[in-house]
Design a protein around this motif. Sequence first.
Motif, short mmCIF file in Angstrom:
data_model
loop_
_atom_site.label_atom_id
_atom_site.label_comp_id
_atom_site.label_asym_id
_atom_site.label_seq_id
_atom_site.Cartn_x
_atom_site.Cartn_y
_atom_site.Cartn_z
N GLU A 49 0.83 -1.20 0.00
CA GLU A 49 0.00 0.00 0.00
C GLU A 49 0.87 1.26 0.00
OE1 GLU A 49 -3.41 2.28 -0.16
OE2 GLU A 49 -3.19 0.12 -0.42
N GLN A 50 1.99 1.22 0.73
CA GLN A 50 2.90 2.37 0.72
C GLN A 50 3.50 2.59 -0.66
OE1 GLN A 50 5.89 2.51 3.79
NE2 GLN A 50 4.53 1.72 5.36
N LYS A 55 2.13 1.72 -3.47
CA LYS A 55 1.03 2.21 -4.31
C LYS A 55 0.84 3.72 -4.13
CE LYS A 55 -3.98 1.60 -4.90
NZ LYS A 55 -4.51 2.72 -4.11
N ARG A 56 0.83 4.17 -2.87
CA ARG A 56 0.64 5.60 -2.62
C ARG A 56 1.77 6.43 -3.23
NH1 ARG A 56 -1.17 3.99 2.62
NH2 ARG A 56 0.88 4.50 3.49
N GLU A 93 1.11 6.75 -6.90
CA GLU A 93 0.01 7.70 -7.14
C GLU A 93 0.50 9.13 -6.99
OE1 GLU A 93 -3.78 4.94 -5.67
OE2 GLU A 93 -2.91 6.45 -4.33
N ASN A 94 1.27 9.38 -5.95
CA ASN A 94 1.74 10.75 -5.70
C ASN A 94 2.71 11.23 -6.78
OD1 ASN A 94 0.21 10.87 -3.36
ND2 ASN A 94 1.91 10.23 -2.04
N SER A 105 0.22 1.69 -10.06
CA SER A 105 -0.75 1.87 -8.98
C SER A 105 -2.07 1.18 -9.28
CB SER A 105 -0.99 3.37 -8.74
OG SER A 105 -1.47 4.00 -9.91
N GLN A 163 -8.54 7.60 -9.24
CA GLN A 163 -7.09 7.62 -9.43
C GLN A 163 -6.73 7.18 -10.84
OE1 GLN A 163 -4.64 8.73 -7.59
NE2 GLN A 163 -5.94 9.30 -5.86
#
Length: 482
Positions: free
Chosen positions: A113-114, A116-117, A120-121, A237, A352
Motif C-alpha cells: 500500500e505504501q 502504491k501511494r 500515485e503521488n 498503482s 485515481q
Amino acid sequence: MSDETLEYRLVTTGTVALIPRSDLCGESYRPFAILLAGPIGSRSGKSSFIEALGDDKALGISKDQLEGFTQNVTAYHAENMKVKYSNGSTFPVCLLDSPGFSDTKISEMEIIEQVKRWMENQHGYVHIILYFCPINGTRIPGSQRRTIEILKSLIGTGDNQEGRFTIATTMWDQVCSKRLQKRAEDNFAYIREILFKDMIEGGSGLTAFTNTQESAVTILDSCIKHANKTEYNATNSIDLGRSQLWITPYGQQLYSDLLGRIEQAWVKKCCLESDLAPTDSALDPELSALLQRQLREIIHTLDKFALQLADFGLAPEGMRGLRGDLADYFIRKYGQRQLYAAVLGPLEEEWQGKLFREQELRGRWINDDPDYKTMIEDELRQATCRLPNLAKHLVEFGPPPDGVSRPQGDLAAYINSTPWLESPQDVDSEPGPVLALQPTSVETPAFAEDQSSVFTSRSKWSLVPQYFVRMLFSIWRKESRV
C-alpha cells in the motif's frame, strides 16, 4: 543482448550520490523507479547496497539493525545517474527503499500500500524490482519464501516479464572460512536452481553484491539490461488497486498473509487472557504487569491487521475467511468498515485511474506511440462513464462508519456535484455494483473446518459487487509503458 540493440541503458555523468527525495514531480520526466526489497533488518544487505551506491556511510541506515530501520517507503534520487532511451530521452533514476518484508509488525499488505501511494503521488511506476537475498543463512524461513512468492506473482510471468526482477545475493564479505564458503555455494545453488529457477529461466537476473560502489552500479546496469527483454513495467498503482487485488494471485497471497497474521495474534491474545484469568492475588505483581503489557501490545497488533483486512474489502473469490469467535470479533468491530471499503474502494481507484490517464495524456512522449495514446483515451472515456454510478452508490450507502474519513479534495467535490444526475444515460448504460447483505443462513463452504461460524466472501456481511466482474476485463497490467 548487445548494447547496440538496447532500447534503454544506464548512464552515469559524474560522481554518483544518493539524495533522499520526498517529491520527484518537478523532474522533466517521471523517475525510472527501482524497488529495493528484502527480508527485515540487516539480514538482507539492502541498506548496505544503498550506502555503497551513494558512497556515503553517513546515511546511517545499515548500522546495528536488529529490527527494520526503514518503516516507510523512502525514495532516493541517484544524482549523475540516468536511464537513457534510444530516442534520446533520459529519465532520473530513483531507488525506492521499502520496509523489510517478513516483519512481524508490518504486513506485506501495508508495504504494498505504501508503494502504491508513492506511485500515485509521483504519477509513476515501479519499473524493476531488485530483491536482496543473503547468501550466509542456514535456511530460507517460510515467511521469506511466502514474500518471494508474492513478489513473483506481482511481476507475473510470460512475455519475458521476469526480466523486471533481479536477485542480488549479499553478505559475501562474511564468508570467511571453508565451512562458510561451502554453505554460501550451496545457498547460491539453491537460489539459482530451486528458489528462483522459474524466474531466472524466464529472464530474471542473478547477481552478487560485494559491498562496493562499483558492484552496486554494475548490479543496476544488469537490472536495466535484463528489463530490456520486457515490454511492460514491474507494476503500477492500478495493478495494486483493491479491485485488482481481489482477482489476482498476488492479491490472494496478500489477503492470506493478513489472515494468518490476524489468526496468530488472536491465538496469542487468547493465551495471554488465559494466563491472566486467575485472581490478581494469585499472580505475582510483576508477572501480572508484564502479561498486561503484552496483552495490550498484541491487541494493538491484532486491531492493526484487522483494520487492514477490513480496508482490503471482500475476501478474494474462493478464499476462506475468519472463523468462530475471531469472526464475531471482526464483524462486531470492523464489519461496517469492510462494507464501506467495498463501496469506496472502487470509486477511489476509478478516480485515481482517471487522474493517471489524464497525466499520461499530458506526457511529452505520448504522441510517440499513437496506439498507446488511443488506448489511454478510450480507457479515460470508460472511466468517466463509470464514475457517476460509483459516486451514486457511495452516497446511497450513507455516512461512513466511525473512524473512517469521507473522500477529500477534488473527489469530494466531484461527488457533491451529483454527476449521476447530469449524465443519467451514462449511468444507465453500465450496470453498477449490487450491494446487498447476504442472508444469515448460508451454505457452509466445503473447506470450512469450523462449521458453526464461517466468515467468508459469502457470509452474511459480504457484498456482491458486480463491478469486480467488469474489472476483470478492464485495466490489466499491460498499460504501464514508459
